[in-house]
Design an enzyme around this catalytic site. Structure first.
Site, PDB file in Angstrom:
ATOM      1  N   HIS A  51     -29.618  -5.700 -50.408  1.00  0.00           N
ATOM      2  CA  HIS A  51     -29.815  -4.892 -49.212  1.00  0.00           C
ATOM      3  C   HIS A  51     -29.686  -5.796 -47.984  1.00  0.00           C
ATOM      4  O   HIS A  51     -29.622  -7.030 -48.090  1.00  0.00           O
ATOM      5  CB  HIS A  51     -31.181  -4.217 -49.246  1.00  0.00           C
ATOM      6  N   GLU A  53     -31.767  -6.686 -45.605  1.00  0.00           N
ATOM      7  CA  GLU A  53     -32.823  -7.653 -45.359  1.00  0.00           C
ATOM      8  C   GLU A  53     -32.665  -8.888 -46.248  1.00  0.00           C
ATOM      9  O   GLU A  53     -32.914 -10.020 -45.814  1.00  0.00           O
ATOM     10  CB  GLU A  53     -34.203  -7.009 -45.619  1.00  0.00           C
ATOM     11  N   CYS A  78     -37.239  -0.764 -47.890  1.00  0.00           N
ATOM     12  CA  CYS A  78     -37.649  -0.012 -49.072  1.00  0.00           C
ATOM     13  C   CYS A  78     -38.895  -0.625 -49.695  1.00  0.00           C
ATOM     14  O   CYS A  78     -39.165  -1.823 -49.575  1.00  0.00           O
ATOM     15  CB  CYS A  78     -36.509   0.053 -50.086  1.00  0.00           C
ATOM     16  N   CYS A  87     -37.478  -4.476 -50.545  1.00  0.00           N
ATOM     17  CA  CYS A  87     -37.259  -5.389 -49.418  1.00  0.00           C
ATOM     18  C   CYS A  87     -38.558  -5.696 -48.693  1.00  0.00           C
ATOM     19  O   CYS A  87     -38.733  -6.778 -48.133  1.00  0.00           O
ATOM     20  CB  CYS A  87     -36.237  -4.793 -48.450  1.00  0.00           C
ATOM     21  N   TRP A 178       4.943  16.761 -42.543  1.00  0.00           N
ATOM     22  CA  TRP A 178       4.164  15.971 -41.599  1.00  0.00           C
ATOM     23  C   TRP A 178       4.233  16.564 -40.192  1.00  0.00           C
ATOM     24  O   TRP A 178       5.299  16.832 -39.659  1.00  0.00           O
ATOM     25  CB  TRP A 178       4.645  14.521 -41.575  1.00  0.00           C
ATOM     26  N   ARG A 192     -10.747   8.163 -44.949  1.00  0.00           N
ATOM     27  CA  ARG A 192     -10.990   8.415 -46.377  1.00  0.00           C
ATOM     28  C   ARG A 192     -11.765   7.273 -47.027  1.00  0.00           C
ATOM     29  O   ARG A 192     -12.583   7.500 -47.921  1.00  0.00           O
ATOM     30  CB  ARG A 192      -9.657   8.627 -47.106  1.00  0.00           C
ATOM     31  N   ASP A 208       1.669  21.053 -51.312  1.00  0.00           N
ATOM     32  CA  ASP A 208       1.882  19.698 -50.797  1.00  0.00           C
ATOM     33  C   ASP A 208       1.833  18.610 -51.861  1.00  0.00           C
ATOM     34  O   ASP A 208       2.285  17.490 -51.621  1.00  0.00           O
ATOM     35  CB  ASP A 208       0.835  19.371 -49.720  1.00  0.00           C
ATOM     36  N   ARG A 215      -4.117   5.071 -49.612  1.00  0.00           N
ATOM     37  CA  ARG A 215      -3.081   4.062 -49.849  1.00  0.00           C
ATOM     38  C   ARG A 215      -2.631   3.344 -48.584  1.00  0.00           C
ATOM     39  O   ARG A 215      -2.078   2.248 -48.654  1.00  0.00           O
ATOM     40  CB  ARG A 215      -1.871   4.718 -50.515  1.00  0.00           C
ATOM     41  N   GLU A 294     -10.039  18.696 -46.188  1.00  0.00           N
ATOM     42  CA  GLU A 294      -8.721  18.541 -45.572  1.00  0.00           C
ATOM     43  C   GLU A 294      -7.814  19.765 -45.726  1.00  0.00           C
ATOM     44  O   GLU A 294      -6.644  19.696 -45.368  1.00  0.00           O
ATOM     45  CB  GLU A 294      -8.020  17.295 -46.127  1.00  0.00           C
TER      46      GLU A 294
END
Length: 353
Positions: A51, A53, A78, A87, A178, A192, A208, A215, A294
């Site tokens: 984490h 910390e 936490c 932590c 496009w 993404r 589509d 990518r 999307e």
């Protein structure tokens, strides 16, 4: 700006380095200060690792300074054992006397217990520094735990005259048409990598044949969710492969096929009822903290009509279709941001209702 705010602001900037990599954990930033000087910094590593910390404390070269230091953190440390130790215990073990916290953690396993443990150990604890900003930096985490659903982002690109796509051409190859330029498409791939999952409807897959990966930007590809009532998307589609974890949301009357794919699963919902809420529930049950929706137009409009969304990110290109599939209708929402990416326009709306 007050001194605590300066260091918490730095913590928020550090936390952004974990965006898209920390699920199911929140992304947190931490700074350690001694003698008015930063001696350590850290942010949350991928799930199962350190984490913020821990990383901040481990970065301190002269650990003797910790006994007179102040540790700043965007989110309450936490107090429970998960994949890593608490932590709060590490802060106490290193005898750090001062702890400044941006906001409390609403997770049921923490929710004030970290602060209580620190105070009982004698730490001087300050809470609520740049609280709104710290909550905003973990909007996905807070939405998931407080509203029992993921943070929902609607995204689409529309033509200059308001269409998502032109009239269908049966002879056309199955591939995206496009609307936006390469820069805008790269921004989408960056998004993404930052979100936990992505969702599209059947028509989008059929027309589509999207890959729904990242990518064009380095990072994780989101988990794919596909709305497919009767599982009619062709098995030659890119989503029917084992490269990315994919979940098909089928109708409860549809029988799930047997498949050799390890990363493809099926979830059932009732398509005869309102589906946006059901989808949100399935996503929550799958521990999905955030999702980009999307398309297509019907899927997006379903979430808009159910008022089940947090952000809408809308691109407008320069092309005109004159006819086709109209873009979703997002009414009575104030514009939050507007950007220009080459000759494309990006508008961002927030749902504050």
């Amino acid at each position: 700006m007050k001194i605590h705010e300066i260091y918490i602001k730095r913590c928020i900037e550090l936390a952004k380095n974990g965006l898209g990599n920390t699920y199911p954990n929140p992304m947190v930033g931490s700074v350690i200060v001694a003698n008015n000087r930063i001696i350590g910094e850290g942010y949350t590593s991928p799930a199962g690792q350190n984490h913020a910390e821990v990383n901040a404390i481990n970065s301190v070269k002269d650990t003797s300074l910790l006994k007179k230091a102040t540790i700043y953190v965007t989110l309450e440390p936490c107090s429970h054992f998960g994949k890593t130790p608490p932590c709060a215990d590490l802060i106490i073990k290193n005898k750090i006397p001062n702890v400044v916290i941006g906001t409390l953690d609403s997770h049921e396993k923490v929710c004030g217990r970290g602060v209580q443990k620190l105070m009982e150990a004698g730490c001087n604890v300050t809470i609520g520094v740049l609280e709104d900003e710290c909550k905003a930096s973990n909007k996905r985490f807070f939405t998931f735990h407080e509203q029992k659903r993921p943070y929902i982002i609607l995204k689409w690109a529309q033509s200059n005259d308001g269409y998502l796509s032109p009239l269908p051409n049966p002879e056309q190859e199955r591939k995206p048409i496009w609307i936006t330029n390469q820069l805008s498409r790269q921004v989408v791939h960056k998004w993404r990598t930052e979100e936990h999952a992505i969702l599209v409807g059947t028509s989008t897959v059929i027309m589509d044949n999207p890959k729904l990966n990242s990518r064009d930007w380095k990072g994780n590809s989101p988990i794919r969710f596909v709305l497919d009532k009767t599982l009619k998307t062709p098995n030659t589609s890119h989503v029917w492969n084992d490269s990315i974890t994919t979940v098909f949301l089928m109708d409860e009357k549809t029988n799930a096929p047997k498949t050799s794919f390890k990363n493809i699963t099926f979830e059932a919902i009732n398509y005869d009822m309102e589906i946006a809420g059901q989808i949100a529930t399935v996503l929550y049950e799958n521990n999905i903290q955030s999702i980009i929706i999307e398309g297509g137009a019907r899927t997006l409009q379903t979430f808009i009509d159910a008022n089940l969304w947090d952000e809408a990110r809308i691109f407008k290109g320069q092309i005109d279709f004159n006819d086709g599939t109209l873009a979703p209708r997002l009414q009575n929402r104030a514009l939050e941001e507007k950007h220009h990416l080459g000759d494309d326009t990006l508008e961002i709306f927030k749902n504050n209702c």
